[in-house]
Design an enzyme around this catalytic site. Structure first.
Site, PDB file in Angstrom:
ATOM      1  N   SER A 254       0.812  -1.209   0.000  1.00 40.70           N
ATOM      2  CA  SER A 254       0.000   0.000   0.000  1.00 40.70           C
ATOM      3  C   SER A 254       0.853   1.269   0.000  1.00 40.70           C
ATOM      4  O   SER A 254       1.542   1.567  -0.956  1.00 40.70           O
ATOM      5  CB  SER A 254      -0.947  -0.044   1.215  1.00 40.70           C
ATOM      6  OG  SER A 254      -1.901   0.965   1.168  1.00 40.70           O
TER       7      SER A 254
ATOM      8  N   GLU B  84      10.757   5.176  -9.788  1.00 47.63           N
ATOM      9  CA  GLU B  84      10.445   5.593 -11.159  1.00 47.63           C
ATOM     10  C   GLU B  84      10.902   7.014 -11.476  1.00 47.63           C
ATOM     11  O   GLU B  84      11.024   7.376 -12.642  1.00 47.63           O
ATOM     12  CB  GLU B  84       8.945   5.428 -11.417  1.00 47.63           C
ATOM     13  CG  GLU B  84       8.519   3.962 -11.424  1.00 47.63           C
ATOM     14  CD  GLU B  84       7.099   3.756 -11.899  1.00 47.63           C
ATOM     15  OE1 GLU B  84       6.418   4.750 -12.239  1.00 47.63           O
ATOM     16  OE2 GLU B  84       6.655   2.596 -11.918  1.00 47.63           O
TER      17      GLU B  84
ATOM     18  N   LYS C  62      -0.665  -3.872  -3.558  1.00 46.13           N
ATOM     19  CA  LYS C  62      -1.976  -3.319  -3.226  1.00 46.13           C
ATOM     20  C   LYS C  62      -2.092  -1.953  -3.905  1.00 46.13           C
ATOM     21  O   LYS C  62      -1.460  -0.997  -3.504  1.00 46.13           O
ATOM     22  CB  LYS C  62      -2.170  -3.166  -1.722  1.00 46.13           C
ATOM     23  CG  LYS C  62      -3.538  -2.583  -1.354  1.00 46.13           C
ATOM     24  CD  LYS C  62      -3.688  -2.385   0.142  1.00 46.13           C
ATOM     25  CE  LYS C  62      -5.040  -1.779   0.471  1.00 46.13           C
ATOM     26  NZ  LYS C  62      -5.201  -0.390  -0.011  1.00 46.13           N
TER      27      LYS C  62
END
Length: 503
Positions: A335, A346, A360
């Site tokens: 999460s 990224e 999740k």
């Protein structure tokens, strides 16, 4: 994850120049003198009348549409209402109206087949508030609805659950001998939590093996951010984040400042076993490590519109961490931990080291239903900066490294004392643990003299007054303390991160 954050929106472009739509009125030839003023007034009143008519028609159409929707909704709910009245009037014994209503609400949410959508009643909603604000009394494990059982998402680091050896993906089959097959998540949580110092016995399934574990409850601090300089290299700060709660970001700032004073110039952020928490905490923590305007995450709602969250002062108050960073992850990182990890990965800010994360990718919100209940349900899915949905897939680390095999063994049952002459899987599991710790034992499944000697050594190390060679609950605790120390000293992921960040 719950969200209370403002999102980026494209504001309409508004010109500062006044609109110039006025045109010269046409000349109408007549036998009577023309009156421009009177013509303008007639045009105004005619236009106003047309506007009123159009508005009235649209209003009626809107009312009819809403009425039709209401009629349709009432027709769809008529079955539910009929069942309610039939039970109230004809069931063989009286049933609480509140119980029926609670059951109906819970049933609707259960039908979504979403482990993160739940109906929370007074004590359960209090538990949720505790979990995001800081601390509670229990065993310290994030759980969700699994197939015919309650599944552990992740135990919180240094919690009773973690110390007892519980792991992500473990299934809780029973709590104090009560089956969890038909329990909701919140019913299970209310059974597991309790006064500090009391115990709860869990029947666990890990893979194909089942075993019982008795865990002593304690006060669990969910919002802890701990940090220390590595003994082998004082320029590297190792920071553990156990969950994402209201004070997580302030805790991170405090630890970073402290480690800087101690000479730290690089940081390894450890979110292994971190089950997540508040979305806002993930946003603010991510913003500390990113440049302003870099994308932290994206949220897609059911209408298909995208909301983009970017790093900025409103999240970090101008505090930035610019030193080199790497992040430790595992299958218990879920999460909010994944939001943080993906954002830094990224954006090229940090490498991820460890094993694939939990996966999740949904966002929950909490809606109050009454003074005693509330509904937590999924409202959207979140995407990484590169628009990847990691739900049920997880995030793959840049550098793969995991704990030794010893970390993945099933726990030895705490139900009975193992004695010389005993035979079975529990005995073999004890031998596997001792063998990997370096003791001279063979994995035969028989409690032989060699195993007696090894168990006595464990008891002697733990300073038992009378080392008996029998494997009881006290010896089990001593063994798992030794396992914890071993895993700490053989932390392959941390070692890999240190090696990489030193380059």
């Amino acid at each position: 994850m719950s969200t209370k954050n403002e999102t980026e929106k494209n504001e309409p472009l508004v010109s500062d120049e006044p609109a110039n739509d006025a045109k010269e009125a046409p000349v109408i030839h007549s036998s009577k003198p023309h009156s421009p003023k009177r013509f303008t007034r007639l045009t105004y009143w005619f236009s106003l009348l047309c506007a009123l008519c159009v508005g009235l028609i649209l209003g009626v159409l809107l009312m009819l549409t809403r009425l039709q929707g209401t009629i349709s909704t009432n027709a769809e709910l008529s079955q539910v209402i009929n069942v309610y009245h039939n039970i109230q009037d004809n069931y063989y014994q009286k049933v609480s109206k509140k119980k029926l209503i609670n059951g109906a609400i819970d049933g609707m949410l259960t039908s979504l087949d979403d482990p993160f959508s739940q109906y929370l009643q007074s004590d359960e909603s209090t538990s949720l508030n505790d979990s995001v604000s800081g601390s509670f009394q229990g065993i310290g494990a994030e759980v969700q609805q699994g197939k015919n059982a309650i599944e552990i998402v992740s135990p919180i680091k240094n919690s009773p659950a973690a110390k007892a050896g519980l792991k992500s993906k473990d299934l809780i089959l029973a709590i104090n001998s009560k089956s969890t097959a038909k329990m909701t998540v919140d019913q299970a949580v209310s059974q597991i939590r309790g006064a500090s110092g009391s115990t709860v016995t869990l029947k666990i399934q890990r893979g194909t093996k089942t075993f019982n574990v008795t865990v002593k409850r304690a006060r669990v601090d969910q919002a802890t951010v701990n940090g220390e300089s590595l003994a082998g290299d004082r320029t590297i700060g190792h920071i553990q984040v156990t969950t994402f709660a209201e004070n997580t970001t302030s805790g991170m700032k405090h630890v970073i400042k402290s480690l800087r004073k101690q000479g730290a110039k690089k940081f390894i952020i450890d979110v292994r076993g971190n089950p997540g928490g508040l979305m806002n905490a993930a946003l603010s923590l991510s913003s500390l490590f990113l440049k302003n305007k870099q994308v932290i995450m994206r949220v897609d709602n059911r209408q298909g519109s995208e909301e983009v969250y970017r790093a900025g002062k409103k999240y970090d108050n101008g505090f930035k961490v610019t030193e080199p960073v790497e992040i430790l992850v595992d299958n218990g990182s879920a999460s909010a931990s994944e939001i943080f990890s993906a954002a830094l990965q990224e954006n090229g800010r940090a490498k991820l080291v460890g094993s694939k994360t939990y996966g999740k990718g949904t966002v929950q919100t909490v809606v109050p239903l009454s003074s005693e209940s509330e509904m937590k349900f999924t409202v959207a899915k979140w995407l990484t900066p590169n628009k990847t949905w990691i739900n049920k897939k997880g995030i793959t680390p840049d550098i793969k490294a995991d704990y030794p095999a010893l970390a993945n063994y099933a726990l030895i049952s705490s139900d009975e004392t193992l004695k010389p002459g005993a035979v079975g899987n529990e005995v073999k599991l004890l031998q596997e643990n001792l063998h990997d710790l370096g003791y001279e034992v063979k994995e035969t499944g028989l409690y032989d003299q060699q195993l007696v000697n090894a168990v006595k050594q464990v008891q002697t190390k733990a300073k038992f007054a009378d080392p008996t060679g029998e494997f009881d609950e006290k010896t089990r605790d001593a063994l798992y303390r030794e396992v914890s120390v071993y895993l700490l000293n053989h932390d392959n992921a941390l070692n890999a991160a240190v090696k990489d960040i030193q380059k």
